[in-house]
Design a protein around this motif. Structure first.
Motif, PDB file in Angstrom:
ATOM      1  N   GLN A  58      49.720  73.840  32.342  1.00 35.86           N
ATOM      2  CA  GLN A  58      49.733  73.392  33.850  1.00 35.86           C
ATOM      3  C   GLN A  58      49.329  71.995  34.370  1.00 35.86           C
ATOM      4  O   GLN A  58      48.247  71.390  33.745  1.00 35.86           O
ATOM      5  CB  GLN A  58      49.197  74.401  34.768  1.00 35.86           C
ATOM      6  N   ALA A  59      49.981  71.583  35.325  1.00 32.18           N
ATOM      7  CA  ALA A  59      49.653  70.071  35.755  1.00 32.18           C
ATOM      8  C   ALA A  59      49.740  70.202  37.205  1.00 32.18           C
ATOM      9  O   ALA A  59      50.786  70.553  37.691  1.00 32.18           O
ATOM     10  CB  ALA A  59      50.523  69.078  35.154  1.00 32.18           C
ATOM     11  N   SER A  60      48.954  69.411  38.013  1.00 32.93           N
ATOM     12  CA  SER A  60      49.083  69.228  39.362  1.00 32.93           C
ATOM     13  C   SER A  60      48.874  67.940  39.845  1.00 32.93           C
ATOM     14  O   SER A  60      47.736  67.202  39.079  1.00 32.93           O
ATOM     15  CB  SER A  60      47.976  70.283  40.096  1.00 32.93           C
ATOM     16  N   HIS A  61      49.557  67.550  40.744  1.00 35.39           N
ATOM     17  CA  HIS A  61      49.329  65.986  41.189  1.00 35.39           C
ATOM     18  C   HIS A  61      48.459  65.930  42.536  1.00 35.39           C
ATOM     19  O   HIS A  61      48.787  66.667  43.468  1.00 35.39           O
ATOM     20  CB  HIS A  61      50.669  65.207  41.698  1.00 35.39           C
ATOM     21  N   LEU A  62      47.059  65.321  42.424  1.00 31.17           N
ATOM     22  CA  LEU A  62      46.172  65.756  43.506  1.00 31.17           C
ATOM     23  C   LEU A  62      45.295  64.435  43.922  1.00 31.17           C
ATOM     24  O   LEU A  62      45.085  63.702  43.015  1.00 31.17           O
ATOM     25  CB  LEU A  62      45.037  66.803  42.754  1.00 31.17           C
ATOM     26  N   PRO A  63      45.466  64.199  45.123  1.00 31.87           N
ATOM     27  CA  PRO A  63      44.288  63.239  45.519  1.00 31.87           C
ATOM     28  C   PRO A  63      42.912  63.656  45.290  1.00 31.87           C
ATOM     29  O   PRO A  63      42.518  64.896  45.709  1.00 31.87           O
ATOM     30  CB  PRO A  63      44.572  62.928  46.954  1.00 31.87           C
ATOM     31  N   LEU A  64      42.226  62.843  44.946  1.00 29.41           N
ATOM     32  CA  LEU A  64      40.676  63.119  44.686  1.00 29.41           C
ATOM     33  C   LEU A  64      39.684  62.050  45.003  1.00 29.41           C
ATOM     34  O   LEU A  64      40.153  61.146  45.287  1.00 29.41           O
ATOM     35  CB  LEU A  64      40.584  63.116  42.888  1.00 29.41           C
ATOM     36  N   LEU A  65      38.698  62.573  45.272  1.00 25.42           N
ATOM     37  CA  LEU A  65      37.444  62.042  45.601  1.00 25.42           C
ATOM     38  C   LEU A  65      36.351  61.731  44.345  1.00 25.42           C
ATOM     39  O   LEU A  65      36.583  62.841  43.452  1.00 25.42           O
ATOM     40  CB  LEU A  65      36.546  62.541  46.511  1.00 25.42           C
ATOM     41  N   LEU A  66      35.806  60.732  44.117  1.00 29.59           N
ATOM     42  CA  LEU A  66      35.009  60.380  42.870  1.00 29.59           C
ATOM     43  C   LEU A  66      33.636  59.939  43.408  1.00 29.59           C
ATOM     44  O   LEU A  66      33.384  59.002  44.051  1.00 29.59           O
ATOM     45  CB  LEU A  66      35.327  59.204  42.015  1.00 29.59           C
ATOM     46  N   ASN A  67      32.710  60.771  43.066  1.00 33.17           N
ATOM     47  CA  ASN A  67      31.236  60.549  43.556  1.00 33.17           C
ATOM     48  C   ASN A  67      30.695  59.713  42.279  1.00 33.17           C
ATOM     49  O   ASN A  67      30.475  60.457  41.202  1.00 33.17           O
ATOM     50  CB  ASN A  67      30.439  61.713  43.941  1.00 33.17           C
ATOM     51  N   THR A  68      30.349  58.315  42.259  1.00 32.89           N
ATOM     52  CA  THR A  68      30.067  57.896  41.397  1.00 32.89           C
ATOM     53  C   THR A  68      28.612  58.216  40.926  1.00 32.89           C
ATOM     54  O   THR A  68      27.974  57.686  39.713  1.00 32.89           O
ATOM     55  CB  THR A  68      30.191  56.130  41.499  1.00 32.89           C
ATOM     56  N   ASP A  69      27.821  58.579  41.849  1.00 29.39           N
ATOM     57  CA  ASP A  69      26.171  58.681  41.631  1.00 29.39           C
ATOM     58  C   ASP A  69      26.017  60.215  41.150  1.00 29.39           C
ATOM     59  O   ASP A  69      24.634  60.337  40.801  1.00 29.39           O
ATOM     60  CB  ASP A  69      25.738  58.232  42.920  1.00 29.39           C
TER      61      ASP A  69
END
Length: 209
Positions: A36-47
């Motif tokens: 399964q695959a979904s196209h999603l906007p994501l947030l990245l918390n680098t810390d």
């Protein structure tokens, strides 16, 4: 991801910058329902965590979130600049004709298992942060609080959030590093002269002398 040594990049900051610069990612899982695959906007918390943590949400009607809930490993693909490379860009073409077309591109693959959540306040915080990121720079940025509270409450009930600590990262920059200096320059100049914005973006990343 198949990555010859010449094309690999492993610096964590550079990998995270590529992820931060990708507006829409592709999240892939394999479970009882197959791939399964979904196209999603994501947030990245680098810390958060050794490699960072990704945050996003699914529509509750999308069954893929259940794969994450069941512990399936996720592959998240961050595709960057890409461009077709014509054999005509290579000066070496005139020497022996032993050239073929290829494709140059930048990509990061992130792997991990996610925690799924449906807590309303946590979801509100997530969608607010996503909205702020993508509304930034607009003359009149829209905010979640601009919509009626009962409407937002209903929308939050229709989504499922997730937090995905990144356990492994792979980075690939295929920028003609396997060619000689003249051919690299030829590709860079050929792409830079193109009217296509994708070609120009890739040319900007090509190594210079």
């Amino acid at each position: 991801m198949y990555t010859p040594r010449a094309f690999a990049f492993n610096d964590l900051h550079e990998l995270q910058q590529q992820m931060l610069g990708t507006r829409l990612a592709l999240l892939v899982t394999h479970g009882e329902q197959g791939l399964q695959a979904s196209h999603l906007p994501l947030l990245l918390n680098t810390d958060e965590g050794p490699n960072g943590t990704l945050y996003g949400h699914f529509a509750k009607a999308n069954p893929q979130w259940k794969e994450l809930q069941d512990g399936a490993e996720a592959l998240v693909i961050f595709a960057g600049a890409e461009a077709y490379v014509s054999p005509g860009f290579y000066p070496s073409k005139a020497e022996d004709g032993k050239v073929v077309p290829t494709w140059n591109y930048v990509a990061v693959h992130a792997y991990g298992s996610a925690e799924v959540f449906t807590d309303a306040e946590r979801l509100r915080s997530l969608v607010s942060a996503l909205t702020e990121r993508h509304e930034a720079g607009r003359a009149q940025p829209w905010k979640v609080a601009d919509a009626p509270a009962d409407y937002i409450d209903g929308m939050l009930k229709a989504i499922v959030g997730f937090a995905l600590p990144i356990q492994r990262l792979e980075g690939k920059r295929k920028l003609s590093q396997n060619r000689n200096a003249a051919d690299i320059a030829g590709v860079r100049e050929g792409l830079a002269a193109s009217a296509d914005a994708h070609d120009q973006a890739l040319a900007h990343l090509m190594p210079k002398e």
